[in-house]
Structures are given as C-alpha cells and as structure tokens.
Design a protein around this motif. Structure first.
Motif, PDB file in Angstrom:
ATOM      1  N   VAL A  37     -88.195 133.471  18.841  1.00  0.00           N
ATOM      2  CA  VAL A  37     -87.453 132.803  19.918  1.00  0.00           C
ATOM      3  C   VAL A  37     -86.063 133.414  19.931  1.00  0.00           C
ATOM      4  CG1 VAL A  37     -86.528 130.636  20.800  1.00  0.00           C
ATOM      5  CG2 VAL A  37     -88.743 130.660  19.643  1.00  0.00           C
ATOM      6  N   VAL A  38     -85.620 133.856  21.110  1.00  0.00           N
ATOM      7  CA  VAL A  38     -84.307 134.481  21.256  1.00  0.00           C
ATOM      8  C   VAL A  38     -83.370 133.518  21.976  1.00  0.00           C
ATOM      9  CG1 VAL A  38     -83.018 136.413  22.254  1.00  0.00           C
ATOM     10  CG2 VAL A  38     -85.310 136.794  21.325  1.00  0.00           C
ATOM     11  N   LEU A  39     -82.197 133.327  21.390  1.00  0.00           N
ATOM     12  CA  LEU A  39     -81.131 132.532  22.006  1.00  0.00           C
ATOM     13  C   LEU A  39     -80.027 133.495  22.431  1.00  0.00           C
ATOM     14  CD1 LEU A  39     -81.023 129.739  19.295  1.00  0.00           C
ATOM     15  CD2 LEU A  39     -81.898 129.496  21.623  1.00  0.00           C
ATOM     16  N   PRO A  40     -79.881 133.792  23.723  1.00  0.00           N
ATOM     17  CA  PRO A  40     -78.876 134.762  24.163  1.00  0.00           C
ATOM     18  C   PRO A  40     -77.433 134.313  23.914  1.00  0.00           C
ATOM     19  CG  PRO A  40     -80.503 134.359  25.879  1.00  0.00           C
ATOM     20  CD  PRO A  40     -80.741 133.351  24.806  1.00  0.00           C
ATOM     21  N   ASN A  41     -77.176 133.015  24.014  1.00  0.00           N
ATOM     22  CA  ASN A  41     -75.854 132.430  23.755  1.00  0.00           C
ATOM     23  C   ASN A  41     -74.742 132.964  24.645  1.00  0.00           C
ATOM     24  OD1 ASN A  41     -77.154 130.961  21.813  1.00  0.00           O
ATOM     25  ND2 ASN A  41     -76.400 132.154  20.108  1.00  0.00           N
ATOM     26  N   SER A  42     -75.112 133.521  25.772  1.00  0.00           N
ATOM     27  CA  SER A  42     -74.148 134.008  26.757  1.00  0.00           C
ATOM     28  C   SER A  42     -74.887 134.254  28.065  1.00  0.00           C
ATOM     29  CB  SER A  42     -73.500 135.310  26.286  1.00  0.00           C
ATOM     30  OG  SER A  42     -72.780 135.921  27.344  1.00  0.00           O
ATOM     31  N   PRO A  43     -74.278 133.896  29.189  1.00  0.00           N
ATOM     32  CA  PRO A  43     -74.945 134.199  30.458  1.00  0.00           C
ATOM     33  C   PRO A  43     -75.080 135.704  30.679  1.00  0.00           C
ATOM     34  CG  PRO A  43     -72.735 133.310  30.841  1.00  0.00           C
ATOM     35  CD  PRO A  43     -73.023 133.191  29.380  1.00  0.00           C
ATOM     36  N   ASN A  44     -74.224 136.496  30.027  1.00  0.00           N
ATOM     37  CA  ASN A  44     -74.254 137.951  30.172  1.00  0.00           C
ATOM     38  C   ASN A  44     -75.387 138.604  29.401  1.00  0.00           C
ATOM     39  OD1 ASN A  44     -71.876 137.737  31.675  1.00  0.00           O
ATOM     40  ND2 ASN A  44     -70.625 137.925  29.841  1.00  0.00           N
ATOM     41  N   VAL A  45     -76.072 137.857  28.549  1.00  0.00           N
ATOM     42  CA  VAL A  45     -77.097 138.434  27.680  1.00  0.00           C
ATOM     43  C   VAL A  45     -78.504 137.982  28.087  1.00  0.00           C
ATOM     44  CG1 VAL A  45     -77.847 138.636  25.252  1.00  0.00           C
ATOM     45  CG2 VAL A  45     -75.417 138.578  25.806  1.00  0.00           C
ATOM     46  N   VAL A  46     -78.622 136.994  28.938  1.00  0.00           N
ATOM     47  CA  VAL A  46     -79.932 136.431  29.278  1.00  0.00           C
ATOM     48  C   VAL A  46     -80.877 137.488  29.829  1.00  0.00           C
ATOM     49  CG1 VAL A  46     -81.151 134.772  30.747  1.00  0.00           C
ATOM     50  CG2 VAL A  46     -79.037 134.093  29.597  1.00  0.00           C
ATOM     51  N   MET A  47     -80.430 138.295  30.789  1.00  0.00           N
ATOM     52  CA  MET A  47     -81.324 139.292  31.389  1.00  0.00           C
ATOM     53  C   MET A  47     -81.761 140.338  30.364  1.00  0.00           C
ATOM     54  SD  MET A  47     -79.844 139.776  35.266  1.00  0.00           S
ATOM     55  CE  MET A  47     -80.790 141.259  35.496  1.00  0.00           C
ATOM     56  N   ALA A  48     -80.857 140.791  29.515  1.00  0.00           N
ATOM     57  CA  ALA A  48     -81.214 141.772  28.485  1.00  0.00           C
ATOM     58  C   ALA A  48     -82.222 141.162  27.508  1.00  0.00           C
ATOM     59  CB  ALA A  48     -79.968 142.253  27.753  1.00  0.00           C
ATOM     60  N   ALA A  49     -82.043 139.891  27.166  1.00  0.00           N
ATOM     61  CA  ALA A  49     -82.973 139.214  26.255  1.00  0.00           C
ATOM     62  C   ALA A  49     -84.356 139.100  26.888  1.00  0.00           C
ATOM     63  CB  ALA A  49     -82.436 137.840  25.873  1.00  0.00           C
ATOM     64  N   GLU A  50     -84.399 138.746  28.170  1.00  0.00           N
ATOM     65  CA  GLU A  50     -85.688 138.630  28.853  1.00  0.00           C
ATOM     66  C   GLU A  50     -86.396 139.979  28.925  1.00  0.00           C
ATOM     67  OE1 GLU A  50     -84.428 136.750  32.481  1.00  0.00           O
ATOM     68  OE2 GLU A  50     -84.644 134.731  31.613  1.00  0.00           O
ATOM     69  N   SER A  67     -74.080 129.658  25.734  1.00  0.00           N
ATOM     70  CA  SER A  67     -72.883 129.696  24.893  1.00  0.00           C
ATOM     71  C   SER A  67     -73.314 129.601  23.439  1.00  0.00           C
ATOM     72  CB  SER A  67     -71.937 128.540  25.241  1.00  0.00           C
ATOM     73  OG  SER A  67     -72.518 127.301  24.891  1.00  0.00           O
ATOM     74  N   MET A  68     -72.420 130.017  22.542  1.00  0.00           N
ATOM     75  CA  MET A  68     -72.719 129.938  21.116  1.00  0.00           C
ATOM     76  C   MET A  68     -72.993 128.500  20.694  1.00  0.00           C
ATOM     77  SD  MET A  68     -72.654 132.846  19.642  1.00  0.00           S
ATOM     78  CE  MET A  68     -71.679 133.946  18.697  1.00  0.00           C
ATOM     79  N   GLN A  69     -72.161 127.565  21.172  1.00  0.00           N
ATOM     80  CA  GLN A  69     -72.321 126.186  20.746  1.00  0.00           C
ATOM     81  C   GLN A  69     -73.610 125.573  21.299  1.00  0.00           C
ATOM     82  OE1 GLN A  69     -69.930 127.593  22.614  1.00  0.00           O
ATOM     83  NE2 GLN A  69     -68.731 126.134  23.758  1.00  0.00           N
ATOM     84  N   ALA A  70     -74.032 125.948  22.495  1.00  0.00           N
ATOM     85  CA  ALA A  70     -75.314 125.474  23.017  1.00  0.00           C
ATOM     86  C   ALA A  70     -76.454 126.069  22.202  1.00  0.00           C
ATOM     87  CB  ALA A  70     -75.461 125.830  24.491  1.00  0.00           C
ATOM     88  N   GLY A  71     -76.336 127.346  21.869  1.00  0.00           N
ATOM     89  CA  GLY A  71     -77.354 127.989  21.049  1.00  0.00           C
ATOM     90  C   GLY A  71     -77.484 127.349  19.689  1.00  0.00           C
ATOM     91  N   THR A 156     -69.204 118.163  18.118  1.00  0.00           N
ATOM     92  CA  THR A 156     -68.992 119.173  17.085  1.00  0.00           C
ATOM     93  C   THR A 156     -67.959 120.164  17.564  1.00  0.00           C
ATOM     94  OG1 THR A 156     -71.286 118.958  16.353  1.00  0.00           O
ATOM     95  CG2 THR A 156     -70.109 120.944  15.681  1.00  0.00           C
ATOM     96  N   LEU A 157     -66.968 120.411  16.729  1.00  0.00           N
ATOM     97  CA  LEU A 157     -65.959 121.434  17.012  1.00  0.00           C
ATOM     98  C   LEU A 157     -66.134 122.567  16.017  1.00  0.00           C
ATOM     99  CD1 LEU A 157     -64.232 118.556  17.628  1.00  0.00           C
ATOM    100  CD2 LEU A 157     -62.636 120.319  18.309  1.00  0.00           C
ATOM    101  N   ILE A 158     -66.100 123.786  16.516  1.00  0.00           N
ATOM    102  CA  ILE A 158     -66.173 124.968  15.667  1.00  0.00           C
ATOM    103  C   ILE A 158     -64.828 125.665  15.802  1.00  0.00           C
ATOM    104  CG2 ILE A 158     -67.402 127.104  15.172  1.00  0.00           C
ATOM    105  CD1 ILE A 158     -69.814 125.805  16.703  1.00  0.00           C
ATOM    106  N   GLU A 159     -64.060 125.596  14.723  1.00  0.00           N
ATOM    107  CA  GLU A 159     -62.688 126.106  14.739  1.00  0.00           C
ATOM    108  C   GLU A 159     -62.670 127.632  14.641  1.00  0.00           C
ATOM    109  OE1 GLU A 159     -59.086 126.308  11.633  1.00  0.00           O
ATOM    110  OE2 GLU A 159     -59.813 124.283  12.038  1.00  0.00           O
ATOM    111  N   GLY A 160     -61.889 128.235  15.509  1.00  0.00           N
ATOM    112  CA  GLY A 160     -61.754 129.683  15.523  1.00  0.00           C
ATOM    113  C   GLY A 160     -60.554 130.171  14.743  1.00  0.00           C
ATOM    114  N   ASP A 161     -60.469 131.456  14.632  1.00  0.00           N
ATOM    115  CA  ASP A 161     -59.369 132.103  13.945  1.00  0.00           C
ATOM    116  C   ASP A 161     -58.068 131.823  14.697  1.00  0.00           C
ATOM    117  OD1 ASP A 161     -58.231 133.790  12.002  1.00  0.00           O
ATOM    118  OD2 ASP A 161     -58.322 135.502  13.376  1.00  0.00           O
ATOM    119  N   GLY A 162     -57.069 131.357  13.990  1.00  0.00           N
ATOM    120  CA  GLY A 162     -55.760 131.117  14.593  1.00  0.00           C
ATOM    121  C   GLY A 162     -55.638 129.825  15.373  1.00  0.00           C
ATOM    122  N   ALA A 163     -56.566 128.892  15.195  1.00  0.00           N
ATOM    123  CA  ALA A 163     -56.475 127.606  15.896  1.00  0.00           C
ATOM    124  C   ALA A 163     -55.135 126.958  15.566  1.00  0.00           C
ATOM    125  CB  ALA A 163     -57.625 126.693  15.506  1.00  0.00           C
ATOM    126  N   PRO A 164     -54.376 126.529  16.583  1.00  0.00           N
ATOM    127  CA  PRO A 164     -53.020 126.047  16.357  1.00  0.00           C
ATOM    128  C   PRO A 164     -52.881 124.620  15.843  1.00  0.00           C
ATOM    129  CG  PRO A 164     -53.477 126.148  18.696  1.00  0.00           C
ATOM    130  CD  PRO A 164     -54.676 126.702  18.003  1.00  0.00           C
TER     131      PRO A 164
END
Length: 194
Positions: A37-50, A67-71, A156-164
């Motif tokens: 099962v492939v999770l593209p995690n981006s609208p820009n990757v869906v077609m390539a995954a299919e 999105s990553m968080q939806a995936g 759920t929050l996923i904290e990124g690099d440099g979160a203020p």
C-alpha cells in the motif's frame, strides 16, 4: 521515524520531497512483501504513485493521502495480517475521519491585491490546504487548533525544526476538552504539522 515506528517504510523524496515514478517503483520493489500500500502524502505525488502501482508486478494499492499528517493517520490503520485490498480500504476509511492543518513562517509577503495580509516571516496557518490564519505565531496556531478541534477528540501536532514555541506553550493554546498529542518530527518546511 514516526512512519517506521508503526511498521511503514518511508521513501526519501529527495530535495523536493516529491519522488519520481521510478523512485516509487523502486521503493515498491524493495518492500519485502508481495502486496504493498502506497501513501503518497502529497497531492504532487499521487499521479506518480498511481503510475508506479500500474507498472509494478506486485499487488499495489494507492491510498490518496495528501499530506504527511494524513498519511500518518492512515498508516495507523495498517494491519499486516490483512490483504492489501483490505488494508487500502481501512486506510482510506481512516482518511475520511481526519482533518489536517499546518503552521509555518511565510516565505514571502502575501501577493493579494491591496494591503498584504501577512509579511515574510509572519506565521501562516492552514486547514486542509486553505489559508485560515496569519500574523503572530501563538494566535495563528491557536486559530488552527480551534478549527481542527471541532468535533475532534484528539489533535496530534508534529513539531518541526525551529518551531518558535515550546510544547508547554503549545499545550496552553489547545481548546478545552481536546487531548493533545505532541511529537517531534524535525521537518524543515513546517513549524507544526497538525
């Protein structure tokens, strides 16, 4: 690390985070399973995954995570004892119950006509893919959390690099009655994926 901690294999998307059809196909073939099962995690990757799924000799299903968080929410529904088809259905169903958002710093001034709503460096907040808040960090995050908390039991929050803001400050912005789960993701592009 978050994906791999629940049994998924992560594919490095390279500098753009958008792997090509070939890279996805190679990842599918490297997976130690005949069903994937492939999770593209981006609208820009869906077609390539299919397309990669079509080209593979394996039984491959694409679950349209945008999105990553939806995936991540979909990946939690993965059960290795089920078939690829059943997992894809369960993961797709999980996506119907997930709303996502993000908060980050604006890379440039708002390009809207007239007075810009925000300037480069200001916080900007999104729900799904729509801009819903901007300005100071705390206010923007609080607005996004409030929007995503409606009818939710867990955020759920996923904290990124440099979160203020630190975890305690973020917890203070969550609406009453909502359980807040906080993870460290160290992603570069977003202060928080939600």
């Amino acid at each position: 690390e978050l994906f791999e901690s629940i049994g998924a294999r992560a594919l490095d998307g390279g500098a753009t985070l958008n792997p090509s059809t070939y890279e996805l196909l190679a990842g599918i073939h490297d997976a130690p399973a005949e069903e994937v099962v492939v999770l593209p995690n981006s609208p820009n990757v869906v077609m390539a995954a299919e397309r990669a799924a079509e080209l593979s000799d394996k039984d491959v299903r694409v679950v349209g995570s945008r999105s990553m968080q939806a995936g991540l929410a979909a990946a939690v529904a993965l059960d290795p004892s089920r078939s690829c088809e059943d997992n894809a259905a369960s993961m797709g169903e999980a996506l119907t119950h997930v709303r996502t958002g993000a908060v980050t710093g604006a890379a440039r001034d708002d390009a809207a006509e007239g007075t810009p709503r925000f300037r480069a460096g200001d916080a900007v907040g999104f729900v799904e893919e729509e801009l819903v808040a901007w300005g100071d960090v705390a206010g923007t995050l609080e607005t996004v959390l409030a929007e995503l908390s409606r009818e939710a039991e867990l955020v759920t929050l996923i904290e990124g690099d440099g979160a203020p803001l630190g975890g305690d400050q973020v917890a203070g912005l969550a609406p009453d009655g909502v359980e807040l789960e906080y993870e460290r993701g160290d992603q570069a592009a977003y202060w928080w994926l939600i």
